[in-house]
Design a protein around this motif. Structure first.
Motif, mmCIF file in Angstrom:
data_model
loop_
_atom_site.group_PDB
_atom_site.id
_atom_site.type_symbol
_atom_site.label_atom_id
_atom_site.label_comp_id
_atom_site.label_asym_id
_atom_site.label_seq_id
_atom_site.Cartn_x
_atom_site.Cartn_y
_atom_site.Cartn_z
ATOM 1 N N ALA A 33 0.843 -1.209 0.000
ATOM 2 C CA ALA A 33 0.000 0.000 0.000
ATOM 3 C C ALA A 33 0.871 1.249 0.000
ATOM 4 N N ASP A 34 1.943 1.230 0.792
ATOM 5 C CA ASP A 34 2.869 2.367 0.819
ATOM 6 C C ASP A 34 3.527 2.567 -0.543
ATOM 7 N N MET A 35 3.913 1.461 -1.203
ATOM 8 C CA MET A 35 4.549 1.569 -2.512
ATOM 9 C C MET A 35 3.596 2.164 -3.551
ATOM 10 N N LEU A 36 2.353 1.695 -3.548
ATOM 11 C CA LEU A 36 1.372 2.214 -4.504
ATOM 12 C C LEU A 36 1.090 3.692 -4.240
ATOM 13 N N PHE A 37 0.941 4.048 -2.980
ATOM 14 C CA PHE A 37 0.701 5.458 -2.635
ATOM 15 C C PHE A 37 1.876 6.325 -3.069
ATOM 16 N N SER A 38 3.088 5.853 -2.834
ATOM 17 C CA SER A 38 4.267 6.622 -3.210
ATOM 18 C C SER A 38 4.313 6.865 -4.713
ATOM 19 N N ARG A 73 -12.958 10.682 -4.221
ATOM 20 C CA ARG A 73 -11.635 11.288 -4.299
ATOM 21 C C ARG A 73 -11.322 11.495 -5.771
ATOM 22 N N LEU A 74 -10.216 12.159 -6.039
ATOM 23 C CA LEU A 74 -9.789 12.324 -7.417
ATOM 24 C C LEU A 74 -9.443 10.968 -8.016
ATOM 25 N N PRO A 75 -9.581 10.804 -9.333
ATOM 26 C CA PRO A 75 -9.176 9.546 -9.970
ATOM 27 C C PRO A 75 -7.662 9.375 -9.879
ATOM 28 N N LEU A 76 -7.244 8.137 -9.748
ATOM 29 C CA LEU A 76 -5.829 7.823 -9.634
ATOM 30 C C LEU A 76 -5.344 7.156 -10.923
ATOM 31 N N ALA A 77 -4.103 7.406 -11.291
ATOM 32 C CA ALA A 77 -3.549 6.933 -12.559
ATOM 33 C C ALA A 77 -3.272 5.437 -12.506
ATOM 34 N N ALA A 183 -7.984 -4.554 0.275
ATOM 35 C CA ALA A 183 -7.184 -4.003 1.370
ATOM 36 C C ALA A 183 -6.203 -2.959 0.851
ATOM 37 N N LEU A 184 -5.601 -3.201 -0.308
ATOM 38 C CA LEU A 184 -4.685 -2.223 -0.894
ATOM 39 C C LEU A 184 -5.411 -0.933 -1.253
ATOM 40 N N CYS A 185 -6.594 -1.051 -1.830
ATOM 41 C CA CYS A 185 -7.379 0.145 -2.162
ATOM 42 C C CYS A 185 -7.725 0.928 -0.900
ATOM 43 N N LEU A 191 -4.202 6.583 3.186
ATOM 44 C CA LEU A 191 -3.027 7.441 3.067
ATOM 45 C C LEU A 191 -3.358 8.759 2.363
ATOM 46 N N LEU A 192 -4.271 8.709 1.404
ATOM 47 C CA LEU A 192 -4.659 9.927 0.689
ATOM 48 C C LEU A 192 -5.617 10.808 1.496
ATOM 49 N N LEU A 193 -6.568 10.184 2.158
ATOM 50 C CA LEU A 193 -7.696 10.921 2.748
ATOM 51 C C LEU A 193 -7.730 10.880 4.260
ATOM 52 N N GLY A 194 -6.883 10.065 4.888
ATOM 53 C CA GLY A 194 -6.952 9.871 6.328
ATOM 54 C C GLY A 194 -8.013 8.841 6.677
ATOM 55 N N ASP A 195 -8.042 8.469 7.935
ATOM 56 C CA ASP A 195 -9.051 7.512 8.386
ATOM 57 C C ASP A 195 -10.425 8.148 8.371
#
Length: 197
Positions: A33-38, A73-77, A183-185, A191-195
């Motif tokens: 999840a951290d890798m995808l967010f990064s 949220r905004l669309p992600l690439a 779970a990854l989503c 990470l983008l929006l907070g809990d």
């Protein structure tokens, strides 16, 4: 044959493999999840591929990222490499089915992107070649496998994350893959929006 008992056994088996996977794989999922967010946070993109049910899983992941998961949220690439029939049939016809994802990764992948490579056996030749192309392009790899990881597991580097479901039955592996993708989503959204409150 007691069909009710047979159906109950499916639930029991699924619960057992989910519990084993939870204990073994949660830290790897957190790192993924951290890798995808990064990648997203640094203007990178996520590519995803697989075959059969794993192709559907790749498309499902991308739909959740480009569309939405549970919150707006905004669309992600993100791009599913499984969906363009013109590319798949042209490359399959001209070069062979083993190259259908490799050529797309070579065309689209940039350093800092992430390839989510899904193969229940870890031995799908076209997924293997996509991973090799990702390494050539400095694209990180998150591999979702089972059955010990196969060839995919052998290709993983220190920059990749291999999440191997501890089971040998394809349907059980696919069921856990579906949970892990959700779970990854959820992790990306947190990470983008907070809990959520």
């Amino acid at each position: 044959m007691d069909m009710t008992a047979r159906m109950t056994a499916h639930f029991d088996d699924a619960v057992a493999v989910h519990e084993q996977s939870r204990d073994a794989l949660a830290p790897l999922l957190a790192a993924a999840a951290d890798m995808l967010f990064s990648a997203i946070a640094n203007n990178g993109k996520i590519l995803a591929c697989g075959n059969g049910g794993s192709a559907a899983d790749a498309q499902h992941l991308v739909a959740e990222l480009v569309g939405r998961f549970e919150r707006d949220r905004l669309p992600l690439a993100a791009v599913a490499l499984t969906t363009d029939t013109a590319i798949l049939t042209a490359v399959g016809n001209d070069y062979g089915f083993e190259e259908i994802y490799e050529r797309q990764v070579s065309a689209l992948g940039q350093p800092g992107d992430v390839l989510v490579a899904i193969s229940t056996s870890g031995n799908s030749p076209n997924v293997v070649r996509a991973i090799e192309a990702a390494h050539e392009r400095e694209v990180h790899v998150i591999a979702l496998t089972g059955k010990g990881g196969g060839t995919v597991g052998e290709l993983m580097t220190d920059h990749d994350i291999h999440i191997c479901v501890p089971h040998d039955r394809t349907m059980r592996i696919q069921e856990v893959h579906g949970l892990m993708l959700h779970a990854l989503c959820d992790g990306i959204d947190a990470l983008l929006l907070g809990d959520p409150e």
